[in-house]
Scaffold this active site. Structure first.
Site, PDB file in Angstrom:
ATOM      1  N   TYR A   2      12.417   2.782  17.702  1.00  0.00           N
ATOM      2  CA  TYR A   2      11.305   3.640  18.131  1.00  0.00           C
ATOM      3  C   TYR A   2      10.810   3.241  19.520  1.00  0.00           C
ATOM      4  O   TYR A   2      10.007   3.956  20.130  1.00  0.00           O
ATOM      5  CB  TYR A   2      10.139   3.606  17.130  1.00  0.00           C
ATOM      6  CG  TYR A   2      10.486   4.002  15.710  1.00  0.00           C
ATOM      7  CD1 TYR A   2      11.658   4.704  15.424  1.00  0.00           C
ATOM      8  CD2 TYR A   2       9.644   3.679  14.652  1.00  0.00           C
ATOM      9  CE1 TYR A   2      11.979   5.044  14.117  1.00  0.00           C
ATOM     10  CE2 TYR A   2       9.959   4.028  13.341  1.00  0.00           C
ATOM     11  CZ  TYR A   2      11.140   4.705  13.082  1.00  0.00           C
ATOM     12  OH  TYR A   2      11.442   5.046  11.786  1.00  0.00           O
ATOM     13  N   PRO A  37       0.842  -1.210   0.000  1.00  0.00           N
ATOM     14  CA  PRO A  37       0.000   0.000   0.000  1.00  0.00           C
ATOM     15  C   PRO A  37       0.875   1.257   0.000  1.00  0.00           C
ATOM     16  O   PRO A  37       1.807   1.369   0.803  1.00  0.00           O
ATOM     17  CB  PRO A  37      -0.796  -0.111   1.306  1.00  0.00           C
ATOM     18  CG  PRO A  37      -0.700  -1.542   1.717  1.00  0.00           C
ATOM     19  CD  PRO A  37       0.607  -2.049   1.180  1.00  0.00           C
ATOM     20  N   ASP A  58       4.505   1.354   9.428  1.00  0.00           N
ATOM     21  CA  ASP A  58       5.961   1.440   9.384  1.00  0.00           C
ATOM     22  C   ASP A  58       6.508   1.516  10.808  1.00  0.00           C
ATOM     23  O   ASP A  58       6.169   2.424  11.560  1.00  0.00           O
ATOM     24  CB  ASP A  58       6.392   2.690   8.606  1.00  0.00           C
ATOM     25  CG  ASP A  58       7.906   2.759   8.496  1.00  0.00           C
ATOM     26  OD1 ASP A  58       8.460   2.088   7.601  1.00  0.00           O
ATOM     27  OD2 ASP A  58       8.531   3.455   9.326  1.00  0.00           O
ATOM     28  N   HIS A  86      18.405   0.218   8.920  1.00  0.00           N
ATOM     29  CA  HIS A  86      17.892   1.553   9.260  1.00  0.00           C
ATOM     30  C   HIS A  86      18.825   2.684   8.784  1.00  0.00           C
ATOM     31  O   HIS A  86      18.371   3.701   8.280  1.00  0.00           O
ATOM     32  CB  HIS A  86      17.673   1.635  10.778  1.00  0.00           C
ATOM     33  CG  HIS A  86      16.626   2.621  11.191  1.00  0.00           C
ATOM     34  ND1 HIS A  86      15.826   2.446  12.292  1.00  0.00           N
ATOM     35  CD2 HIS A  86      16.248   3.805  10.645  1.00  0.00           C
ATOM     36  CE1 HIS A  86      15.004   3.472  12.401  1.00  0.00           C
ATOM     37  NE2 HIS A  86      15.241   4.312  11.416  1.00  0.00           N
ATOM     38  N   LEU A 114       0.258   4.181   0.952  1.00  0.00           N
ATOM     39  CA  LEU A 114       0.140   5.030   2.134  1.00  0.00           C
ATOM     40  C   LEU A 114       0.181   4.178   3.402  1.00  0.00           C
ATOM     41  O   LEU A 114      -0.551   3.192   3.511  1.00  0.00           O
ATOM     42  CB  LEU A 114      -1.200   5.771   2.046  1.00  0.00           C
ATOM     43  CG  LEU A 114      -1.232   7.191   2.548  1.00  0.00           C
ATOM     44  CD1 LEU A 114      -2.334   7.947   1.826  1.00  0.00           C
ATOM     45  CD2 LEU A 114      -1.422   7.285   4.027  1.00  0.00           C
ATOM     46  N   GLY A 115       1.070   4.534   4.312  1.00  0.00           N
ATOM     47  CA  GLY A 115       1.182   3.783   5.564  1.00  0.00           C
ATOM     48  C   GLY A 115       1.184   4.718   6.763  1.00  0.00           C
ATOM     49  O   GLY A 115       1.320   5.943   6.613  1.00  0.00           O
ATOM     50  N   LEU A 116       1.061   4.127   7.939  1.00  0.00           N
ATOM     51  CA  LEU A 116       1.121   4.918   9.174  1.00  0.00           C
ATOM     52  C   LEU A 116       2.556   4.912   9.704  1.00  0.00           C
ATOM     53  O   LEU A 116       3.117   3.849   9.944  1.00  0.00           O
ATOM     54  CB  LEU A 116       0.196   4.312  10.238  1.00  0.00           C
ATOM     55  CG  LEU A 116       0.203   5.059  11.585  1.00  0.00           C
ATOM     56  CD1 LEU A 116      -0.573   6.380  11.497  1.00  0.00           C
ATOM     57  CD2 LEU A 116      -0.374   4.191  12.707  1.00  0.00           C
ATOM     58  N   GLY A 117       3.134   6.083   9.884  1.00  0.00           N
ATOM     59  CA  GLY A 117       4.453   6.194  10.517  1.00  0.00           C
ATOM     60  C   GLY A 117       4.304   6.065  12.030  1.00  0.00           C
ATOM     61  O   GLY A 117       3.291   6.507  12.591  1.00  0.00           O
ATOM     62  N   LYS A 135      12.819  -2.149  11.074  1.00  0.00           N
ATOM     63  CA  LYS A 135      14.191  -1.788  10.682  1.00  0.00           C
ATOM     64  C   LYS A 135      15.224  -2.292  11.689  1.00  0.00           C
ATOM     65  O   LYS A 135      14.987  -2.261  12.909  1.00  0.00           O
ATOM     66  CB  LYS A 135      14.305  -0.257  10.554  1.00  0.00           C
ATOM     67  CG  LYS A 135      13.179   0.342   9.736  1.00  0.00           C
ATOM     68  CD  LYS A 135      13.315   1.818   9.455  1.00  0.00           C
ATOM     69  CE  LYS A 135      12.018   2.355   8.891  1.00  0.00           C
ATOM     70  NZ  LYS A 135      11.015   2.725   9.914  1.00  0.00           N
TER      71      LYS A 135
END
Ligand code: A2P
Length: 308
Positions: A37, A2, A32, A99, A4-7, A66
């Site tokens: 994170y 897709p 993502d 990364h 468009l993804g959500l960060g 990552k």
């Protein structure tokens, strides 16, 4: 994959669980993530619940993560990915990325002294890439790629690769269109994902310059938002989509998560897109500062395609 993804970078534990649930319920199928994170365990809780309640099936999701800089030795890649899988409560990833083309000693979060870094002599990038190829062969991830690689670094790993990188995730927006790198990647069938598409305004003050421009307040972006009756964020997301570039805006707000997905419906005329492409300002929000300097064996030439 897709487009468009959500960060999830900067989405705090305590926020990201709800953000992922809202996103998938709104229709996002691409999330993502990254080990650094420090929120993958919470993303995993949301994904597990969404799948258990039948909201979504695993095969309908596209999940990226990552490999952090401290796991670049060949023998460290699989354990790092297994930890991510355990946190995300998944059996496999759709995409796993190196990364940064920067290596730290094991256990280092952010290297600050020379002793905490490895050099390219200690760990050639090709060694890390071999580790990536192996985890793909093992079925721990469907696809493999990199992030923050310039064309020279891509060439270096491609020279001895069995499997070419399929994705390069880099900062990309109207102030940093990355034309040369996008052309190189397209010529080698490497996809591009745009991170910080909205200018990453919520990153820590220590990562910002005092006079940094505000992408969402740019007059061209604002004018287009007015003309198209949409928000400046939607203009910026649509900019990537119009260039066939994957884009991962981060939000932890229900309304903005929904709004960002709806950016797919924003259509520019050729003239409107041209105005964004000729915006007349160049700026890199993530300047690579934490990875270079007196204490580091790396320089900005190891990171960026071109100086701004
Ligand atoms: P929030 O998470 O509160 O929505 P980037 O994707 O470039 O890293 O930018 C993320 C920043 O942009 C966050 O501060 C996020 O805040 C904000 N943001 C995300 N979507 C929108 C939107 N539609 N309108 C305004 N700000 C947004």
């Amino acid at each position: 994959m897709p487009l468009l993804g959500l960060g999830t970078w900067k989405s705090k534990p305590g926020e990201v669980y709800q953000a992922v649930k809202w996103a998938v319920e709104a229709g996002y199928r691409h999330i993502d993530c990254a080990a650094i994170y420090e929120n993958e365990h919470e993303v995993g809780r949301a994904l597990e619940e969404l799948m258990q309640t039948g909201r979504v099936k695993r095969e309908d999701l596209f999940i990226t993560s990552k490999l952090w800089n401290s796991n670049h030795r060949l023998e460290d890649v699989a354990p790092a990915l297994k930890k991510t899988l355990s946190d995300l409560r998944l059996d496999y990833l759709d995409l796993y990325l190196i990364h940064w083309p920067i290596s730290y000693k094991q256990g280092v979060g952010f290297a600050r002294t020379r002793e905490e870094f490895y050099t390219y002599h200690d760990i050639p990038l090709r060694q890390t890439w071999l580790g990536m190829e192996r985890v793909q062969e093992e079925g721990l991830t469907r696809h493999i790629g990199v992030s923050n690689f310039n064309s020279a670094k891509l060439k270096e790993i491609m020279e001895q690769a069995t499997q070419y990188p399929e994705m390069n995730q880099v900062e990309l927006h109207p102030y940093l269109p990355q034309h040369a790198l996008v052309d190189f990647c397209r010529a080698h069938h490497i996809g591009i994902t745009a991170y910080s598409p909205l200018g990453s305004g919520d990153r820590h003050a220590s990562m910002k310059k005092e006079d940094e421009p505000r992408l969402m307040e740019d007059p061209v972006v604002q004018q287009l938002a007015k003309e198209l009756n949409c928000s400046p964020a939607q203009v910026l997301i649509a900019y990537a989509l119009h260039r066939d570039i994957v884009v991962i805006p981060k939000s932890v707000n229900e309304t903005r998560i929904q709004q960002n997905l709806e950016a797919a419906a924003v259509k520019f005329s050729e003239e409107q897109l041209k105005r964004l492409l000729q915006i007349g300002k160049a700026y890199r929000f993530l300047d690579g500062g934490p990875f270079v300097g007196d204490q580091s064996p790396y320089s900005l030439k190891d990171l960026w395609e071109e100086a701004l």
